[in-house]
Design a protein around this motif. Structure first.
Motif, short mmCIF file in Angstrom:
data_model
loop_
_atom_site.label_atom_id
_atom_site.label_comp_id
_atom_site.label_asym_id
_atom_site.label_seq_id
_atom_site.Cartn_x
_atom_site.Cartn_y
_atom_site.Cartn_z
N ALA A 89 62.41 -42.80 -58.01
CA ALA A 89 62.33 -41.34 -57.92
C ALA A 89 61.04 -40.92 -57.22
N GLU A 90 59.94 -41.60 -57.52
CA GLU A 90 58.67 -41.29 -56.87
C GLU A 90 58.72 -41.62 -55.38
N LEU A 91 59.39 -42.71 -55.03
CA LEU A 91 59.50 -43.08 -53.62
C LEU A 91 60.36 -42.09 -52.85
N ASN A 92 61.32 -41.49 -53.52
CA ASN A 92 62.22 -40.55 -52.86
C ASN A 92 61.66 -39.14 -52.74
N GLU A 93 60.50 -38.89 -53.37
CA GLU A 93 59.86 -37.58 -53.27
C GLU A 93 59.32 -37.38 -51.86
N THR A 94 59.41 -36.17 -51.38
CA THR A 94 58.85 -35.87 -50.07
C THR A 94 57.34 -35.68 -50.20
N TRP A 95 56.68 -35.74 -49.08
CA TRP A 95 55.23 -35.57 -49.05
C TRP A 95 54.86 -34.17 -49.57
N GLU A 96 55.65 -33.18 -49.22
CA GLU A 96 55.37 -31.82 -49.66
C GLU A 96 55.47 -31.69 -51.18
N GLU A 97 56.46 -32.35 -51.79
CA GLU A 97 56.60 -32.32 -53.24
C GLU A 97 55.41 -32.97 -53.93
N LYS A 98 54.97 -34.09 -53.38
CA LYS A 98 53.80 -34.78 -53.94
C LYS A 98 52.55 -33.91 -53.81
N LEU A 99 52.42 -33.24 -52.68
CA LEU A 99 51.28 -32.36 -52.45
C LEU A 99 51.29 -31.19 -53.42
N GLN A 100 52.47 -30.60 -53.67
CA GLN A 100 52.57 -29.49 -54.61
C GLN A 100 52.19 -29.93 -56.03
N LYS A 101 52.64 -31.11 -56.44
CA LYS A 101 52.28 -31.63 -57.77
C LYS A 101 50.77 -31.83 -57.88
N THR A 102 50.18 -32.38 -56.81
CA THR A 102 48.75 -32.63 -56.81
C THR A 102 47.97 -31.32 -56.90
N GLU A 103 48.38 -30.31 -56.15
CA GLU A 103 47.71 -29.01 -56.19
C GLU A 103 47.83 -28.39 -57.58
N LYS A 104 48.98 -28.52 -58.22
CA LYS A 104 49.18 -27.97 -59.56
C LYS A 104 48.24 -28.64 -60.56
N ILE A 105 48.14 -29.97 -60.48
CA ILE A 105 47.24 -30.72 -61.37
C ILE A 105 45.80 -30.30 -61.14
N LYS A 106 45.41 -30.13 -59.87
CA LYS A 106 44.05 -29.71 -59.53
C LYS A 106 43.74 -28.35 -60.12
N GLN A 107 44.68 -27.41 -60.00
CA GLN A 107 44.46 -26.07 -60.55
C GLN A 107 44.34 -26.11 -62.07
N GLU A 108 45.16 -26.91 -62.74
CA GLU A 108 45.09 -27.04 -64.19
C GLU A 108 43.74 -27.60 -64.63
N ARG A 109 43.25 -28.60 -63.91
CA ARG A 109 41.96 -29.20 -64.25
C ARG A 109 40.82 -28.21 -64.03
N GLU A 110 40.89 -27.47 -62.93
CA GLU A 110 39.84 -26.48 -62.66
C GLU A 110 39.84 -25.39 -63.73
N ALA A 111 41.02 -24.99 -64.19
CA ALA A 111 41.11 -23.98 -65.25
C ALA A 111 40.50 -24.50 -66.54
N MET A 112 40.75 -25.76 -66.86
CA MET A 112 40.19 -26.36 -68.08
C MET A 112 38.66 -26.44 -67.97
N LEU A 113 38.16 -26.83 -66.81
CA LEU A 113 36.71 -26.90 -66.62
C LEU A 113 36.08 -25.50 -66.72
N HIS A 114 36.77 -24.50 -66.17
CA HIS A 114 36.26 -23.13 -66.23
C HIS A 114 36.17 -22.66 -67.69
N GLU A 115 37.16 -23.02 -68.50
CA GLU A 115 37.13 -22.66 -69.92
C GLU A 115 35.94 -23.30 -70.63
N MET A 116 35.51 -24.47 -70.16
CA MET A 116 34.37 -25.15 -70.77
C MET A 116 33.04 -24.69 -70.20
N GLY A 117 33.10 -23.77 -69.21
CA GLY A 117 31.87 -23.25 -68.63
C GLY A 117 31.37 -24.03 -67.44
N ILE A 118 32.22 -24.79 -66.82
CA ILE A 118 31.84 -25.57 -65.64
C ILE A 118 32.61 -25.01 -64.45
#
Length: 97
Positions: free
Chosen positions: A52-81
């Motif tokens: 399933a991971e091999l069949n994902e397009t590059w755009e789908e992988k990029l969208q997942k990565t961006e979503k994870i990045k935004q979630e991490r940044e939001a968590m860091l912001h909540e901690m004051g970083i």
């Protein structure tokens, strides 16, 4: 390994998009499910995940990565970083509440 286990037809069906229960003929039979070892089912599920991971397009992988990045940044912001990106790189700062 597939040939040694006699699973050539099921492996071909898997490559065509079948699911674990369908491949093993387990869709409604509980007694047949008990006959197949858990490690074999685990390996099959891992293989399904990899394919399933091999069949994902590059755009789908990029969208997942961006979503994870935004979630991490939001968590860091909540901690004051705070993170500030620029052409030179990423700067880390501490904010006060």
């Amino acid at each position: 390994l597939i040939r040694a286990e006699g699973l050539e037809d099921k492996a071909a069906a898997f490559m065509m998009g079948g699911k674990t229960g369908q491949l093993l003929g387990l869709e409604g039979s509980k007694s047949q499910k008990d006959a197949i070892p858990d490690d074999v089912l685990d390996k099959l599920r891992q293989s399904e995940k990899l394919i399933a991971e091999l069949n994902e397009t590059w755009e789908e992988k990029l969208q997942k990565t961006e979503k994870i990045k935004q979630e991490r940044e939001a968590m860091l912001h909540e901690m004051g970083i705070s993170l500030h990106e620029s052409e030179a790189g990423v700067a880390v700062g501490v904010t006060s509440p």
